[in-house]
Write a protein that holds these residues in place. Structure first.
Motif, PDB file in Angstrom:
ATOM      1  N   ASP A  68       0.824  -1.213   0.000  1.00 25.52           N
ATOM      2  CA  ASP A  68       0.000   0.000   0.000  1.00 25.52           C
ATOM      3  C   ASP A  68       0.854   1.258   0.000  1.00 25.52           C
ATOM      4  O   ASP A  68       0.503   2.257  -0.647  1.00 25.52           O
ATOM      5  CB  ASP A  68      -0.930   0.011   1.218  1.00 25.52           C
ATOM      6  CG  ASP A  68      -2.047  -1.022   1.100  1.00 25.52           C
ATOM      7  OD1 ASP A  68      -2.258  -1.531  -0.019  1.00 25.52           O
ATOM      8  OD2 ASP A  68      -2.678  -1.316   2.132  1.00 25.52           O
ATOM      9  N   PHE A  71       2.099   3.044  -3.409  1.00 25.33           N
ATOM     10  CA  PHE A  71       1.210   3.679  -4.379  1.00 25.33           C
ATOM     11  C   PHE A  71       0.586   4.930  -3.761  1.00 25.33           C
ATOM     12  O   PHE A  71       0.193   4.931  -2.589  1.00 25.33           O
ATOM     13  CB  PHE A  71       0.116   2.713  -4.829  1.00 25.33           C
ATOM     14  CG  PHE A  71       0.645   1.500  -5.547  1.00 25.33           C
ATOM     15  CD1 PHE A  71       0.885   1.534  -6.908  1.00 25.33           C
ATOM     16  CD2 PHE A  71       0.921   0.336  -4.848  1.00 25.33           C
ATOM     17  CE1 PHE A  71       1.378   0.431  -7.570  1.00 25.33           C
ATOM     18  CE2 PHE A  71       1.423  -0.782  -5.497  1.00 25.33           C
ATOM     19  CZ  PHE A  71       1.654  -0.739  -6.863  1.00 25.33           C
ATOM     20  N   LEU A  72       0.479   5.968  -4.571  1.00 25.72           N
ATOM     21  CA  LEU A  72      -0.007   7.256  -4.082  1.00 25.72           C
ATOM     22  C   LEU A  72      -1.428   7.165  -3.561  1.00 25.72           C
ATOM     23  O   LEU A  72      -1.775   7.798  -2.556  1.00 25.72           O
ATOM     24  CB  LEU A  72       0.077   8.290  -5.214  1.00 25.72           C
ATOM     25  CG  LEU A  72      -0.193   9.747  -4.832  1.00 25.72           C
ATOM     26  CD1 LEU A  72       0.839  10.237  -3.822  1.00 25.72           C
ATOM     27  CD2 LEU A  72      -0.164  10.631  -6.073  1.00 25.72           C
ATOM     28  N   ALA A  73      -2.272   6.376  -4.186  1.00 20.64           N
ATOM     29  CA  ALA A  73      -3.677   6.318  -3.805  1.00 20.64           C
ATOM     30  C   ALA A  73      -3.910   5.587  -2.493  1.00 20.64           C
ATOM     31  O   ALA A  73      -4.908   5.840  -1.814  1.00 20.64           O
ATOM     32  CB  ALA A  73      -4.483   5.648  -4.917  1.00 20.64           C
ATOM     33  N   THR A  74      -3.004   4.678  -2.111  1.00 25.37           N
ATOM     34  CA  THR A  74      -3.229   3.853  -0.916  1.00 25.37           C
ATOM     35  C   THR A  74      -2.251   4.122   0.215  1.00 25.37           C
ATOM     36  O   THR A  74      -2.456   3.620   1.326  1.00 25.37           O
ATOM     37  CB  THR A  74      -3.156   2.363  -1.289  1.00 25.37           C
ATOM     38  OG1 THR A  74      -1.890   2.092  -1.922  1.00 25.37           O
ATOM     39  CG2 THR A  74      -4.290   1.993  -2.229  1.00 25.37           C
ATOM     40  N   THR A  76      -0.507   5.588   3.405  1.00 18.61           N
ATOM     41  CA  THR A  76      -1.056   6.263   4.581  1.00 18.61           C
ATOM     42  C   THR A  76      -0.009   7.065   5.339  1.00 18.61           C
ATOM     43  O   THR A  76      -0.364   7.991   6.066  1.00 18.61           O
ATOM     44  CB  THR A  76      -1.688   5.243   5.544  1.00 18.61           C
ATOM     45  OG1 THR A  76      -0.691   4.290   5.953  1.00 18.61           O
ATOM     46  CG2 THR A  76      -2.838   4.501   4.864  1.00 18.61           C
ATOM     47  N   VAL A  81       3.871   9.233   1.011  1.00 22.21           N
ATOM     48  CA  VAL A  81       3.154  10.090   0.068  1.00 22.21           C
ATOM     49  C   VAL A  81       4.088  11.162  -0.486  1.00 22.21           C
ATOM     50  O   VAL A  81       4.094  11.437  -1.697  1.00 22.21           O
ATOM     51  CB  VAL A  81       1.926  10.725   0.749  1.00 22.21           C
ATOM     52  CG1 VAL A  81       1.251  11.723  -0.192  1.00 22.21           C
ATOM     53  CG2 VAL A  81       0.934   9.655   1.174  1.00 22.21           C
ATOM     54  N   ASP A 316      -4.303  14.221   1.585  1.00 25.87           N
ATOM     55  CA  ASP A 316      -5.306  14.138   0.527  1.00 25.87           C
ATOM     56  C   ASP A 316      -5.061  15.175  -0.570  1.00 25.87           C
ATOM     57  O   ASP A 316      -5.301  14.911  -1.751  1.00 25.87           O
ATOM     58  CB  ASP A 316      -6.709  14.319   1.115  1.00 25.87           C
ATOM     59  CG  ASP A 316      -7.164  13.120   1.913  1.00 25.87           C
ATOM     60  OD1 ASP A 316      -6.554  12.038   1.728  1.00 25.87           O
ATOM     61  OD2 ASP A 316      -8.090  13.241   2.726  1.00 25.87           O
ATOM     62  N   ARG A 319      -2.200  13.953  -2.759  1.00 26.68           N
ATOM     63  CA  ARG A 319      -2.666  12.913  -3.686  1.00 26.68           C
ATOM     64  C   ARG A 319      -3.345  13.518  -4.916  1.00 26.68           C
ATOM     65  O   ARG A 319      -3.216  13.012  -6.030  1.00 26.68           O
ATOM     66  CB  ARG A 319      -3.655  11.981  -2.979  1.00 26.68           C
ATOM     67  CG  ARG A 319      -3.038  11.021  -2.000  1.00 26.68           C
ATOM     68  CD  ARG A 319      -3.999   9.901  -1.687  1.00 26.68           C
ATOM     69  NE  ARG A 319      -3.458   9.003  -0.696  1.00 26.68           N
ATOM     70  CZ  ARG A 319      -3.775   9.014   0.590  1.00 26.68           C
ATOM     71  NH1 ARG A 319      -4.662   9.884   1.026  1.00 26.68           N
ATOM     72  NH2 ARG A 319      -3.240   8.161   1.427  1.00 26.68           N
ATOM     73  N   ALA A 320      -4.091  14.601  -4.701  1.00 25.20           N
ATOM     74  CA  ALA A 320      -4.804  15.233  -5.809  1.00 25.20           C
ATOM     75  C   ALA A 320      -3.885  16.080  -6.677  1.00 25.20           C
ATOM     76  O   ALA A 320      -4.025  16.100  -7.912  1.00 25.20           O
ATOM     77  CB  ALA A 320      -5.946  16.089  -5.264  1.00 25.20           C
TER      78      ALA A 320
END
Length: 507
Positions: A68, A71-74, A76, A81, A316, A319-320
């Protein structure tokens, strides 16, 4: 020797928890040890199987976590990140200090001008929520004239934060004809001549863009240059990197002799830096009331609102923004490219570019947590994007507009019914928080459309909610009635207005 196909284990690779491992091991044991039939928890064989299953469950958990975090989406962990974002060429924004102007006046006893040096500290009154006043420092010297009537005022630019360091060090001039300067430094270590030395700064939170590394040979200091990484650094470059980890600790890393110079053994490593930054520094007009160290004959006579302060970029938002910045590839062609490039400038959390002619692009920007960027930040965005824009295109940068949206009012509250055995006040608070989340980035952006169905879904997802009725949802600048979807212009971002919820049922 042929293998007995009946003894080949049929492994279910999707079963990776304690129960799955235990069942698989016991099934395999029944094939190779058919005489062992006991399945009692007290049986030594069962105990061993359960111990191995327990270890397998833990290892599987860590394998999933490691996957996890890749990957950027998962991911924590903030460090993961940030590392992924940096691979995409995006540098997440650290905390940013607020800035503004402070006015100084002489008192009747001042008979000659007094110069307030850069770094002179001014403070607010005591703030209970912080358990301290907020400190600002002058960015440049300010000379207060002698007292006359009418009483004169002089204005100075103040930046939130505090300069760290326990001693002063003379800094060698960059050229033989340049003047020597004095800088306040903190001793962070002594070089041992090894590769990739790491030193830790004592104070936090550190404003990364203020970090300087100065090597002290005993007679003065030589300043090194900060770089984002050592990838394109030569062996003769006197450079360093500075990074802050998840715990807020900032570390300085030096070169390895191939990428960056290794300092000579025994030389002192010092650092000059400031701490501070955050949205708490955004304060109203007139909030700065005094000099931190009283100076006879000079008083603070006023201050503008302090603006532009922002907390470090949330996960968050990273991530965007990281994929958007990568998509631009350092050049602006389409309107989306102009907006994506603006994200690389500190203090910009979201941007929208609007093209109304072939020779001009207007970029609307907003800071983290809905903070409006300062004039200096807008100028930085304009300069950064202009350098990457198409020839002949003029870039203008304007702050976006924050438009509050009311969900419910005293006359038309949002009604919810709480299921039995749920506390009514707890569910009501959770519903209010769920509504607020709908208006937080990255859920909302410029030109967003807030639909009624989106709000209903957010409310119904709250545990304990039986049913809900939204009787009113509207922009605060329009009549407070009706429940139609709320639409925003390209320069507008929705934020939370009043939220009124009335609950029934429950406990």
């Amino acid at each position: 020797m042929p293998v007995d196909s009946g003894l080949v284990a049929q492994i279910d690779y999707t079963s990776r928890d304690f129960t799955g491992y235990r069942d698989a091991l016991l099934q395999y044991a029944s094939q190779i040890l058919p005489e062992w039939t006991s399945r009692s928890p007290a049986d030594f064989g069962v105990v061993m199987v359960e111990l191995f299953s327990y270890l397998g469950d833990i290892i599987s958990f860590y394998q999933d976590r490691i996957q996890d975090e890749a990957f950027l989406a998962t991911a924590t962990q903030r460090s993961s990140v940030i590392a992924i974002a940096q691979q995409l060429g995006y540098q997440p924004h650290p905390a940013i200090p607020a800035t503004g102007q402070v006015a100084f006046s002489p008192t009747p006893g001042l008979v000659s001008p007094v110069t307030l040096e850069a770094g002179t500290q001014v403070i607010t009154s005591y703030i209970p929520s912080l358990d301290r006043p907020v400190t600002y420092e002058l960015a440049a010297p300010v000379t207060v004239p002698a007292y006359v009537t009418p009483v004169p005022q002089v204005i100075g630019l103040a930046v939130e934060g505090v300069t760290q360091g326990e001693r002063s060090l003379v800094l060698y001039p960059s050229t033989s004809s340049g003047p020597a300067t004095t800088v306040r430094v903190e001793d962070i270590g002594v070089s041992d001549g090894t590769k990739t030395q790491v030193f830790t700064l004592a104070q936090s939170p550190v404003l990364l863009d203020t970090v300087r590394v100065i090597l002290d040979d005993g007679t003065g200091g030589t300043e090194w240059t900060r770089v984002p990484d050592f990838l394109l650094v030569r062996d003769s470059d006197q450079v360093f990197t500075a990074e802050t980890d998840d715990q807020g600790v900032t570390r300085i890393t030096l070169g390895d002799g191939t990428n960056g110079v290794i300092p000579a053994t025994g030389i002192k490593i010092t650092s000059a830096y400031r701490t501070g930054g955050g949205s708490y520094g955004n304060i109203p007009q007139g909030s700065i009331v005094d000099l931190a160290d009283g100076l006879p004959g000079v008083v603070v006579s006023g201050s503008t609102p302090m603006t532009g302060g922002a907390d470090e970029e949330p996960i968050d938002q990273i991530r965007a923004n990281a994929p958007r910045h990568y998509r631009a590839q350092g050049r602006a062609v389409s309107p989306q490219d102009y907006a994506d490039l603006a994200l690389a400038v500190e203090g910009v959390a979201d941007a929208r570019a609007v093209v109304r002619s072939s020779s001009a692009v207007t970029i609307y920007v907003i800071g983290p947590n809905g903070v409006l960027p300062s004039e200096g930040q807008r100028d930085a965005v304009a300069q950064y994007v202009q350098e990457r824009a198409l020839a002949g295109v003029v870039v203008n940068v304007i702050n976006g507009s924050l438009i509050p949206v009311s969900v419910g009012s005293s006359a038309y509250p949002t009604l919810i019914s709480v299921l039995p055995r749920y506390r009514r006040d707890t569910v009501t608070l959770a519903v209010q928080q769920a509504i607020q989340q709908v208006f937080r980035p990255p859920e909302t952006s410029f030109g967003a459309r807030i639909s009624l169905s989106h709000l209903y879904r957010a409310i119904q997802d709250v545990p304990g909610v039986d049913w809900a009725v939204i009787q009113m949802m509207a922009r605060t600048d329009l009549p407070q009635s009706g429940t139609a979807d709320v639409v925003f212009r390209e320069s507008e971002i929705p934020v939370t207005g009043s939220i009124v919820v009335t609950a029934s049922g429950g406990v």
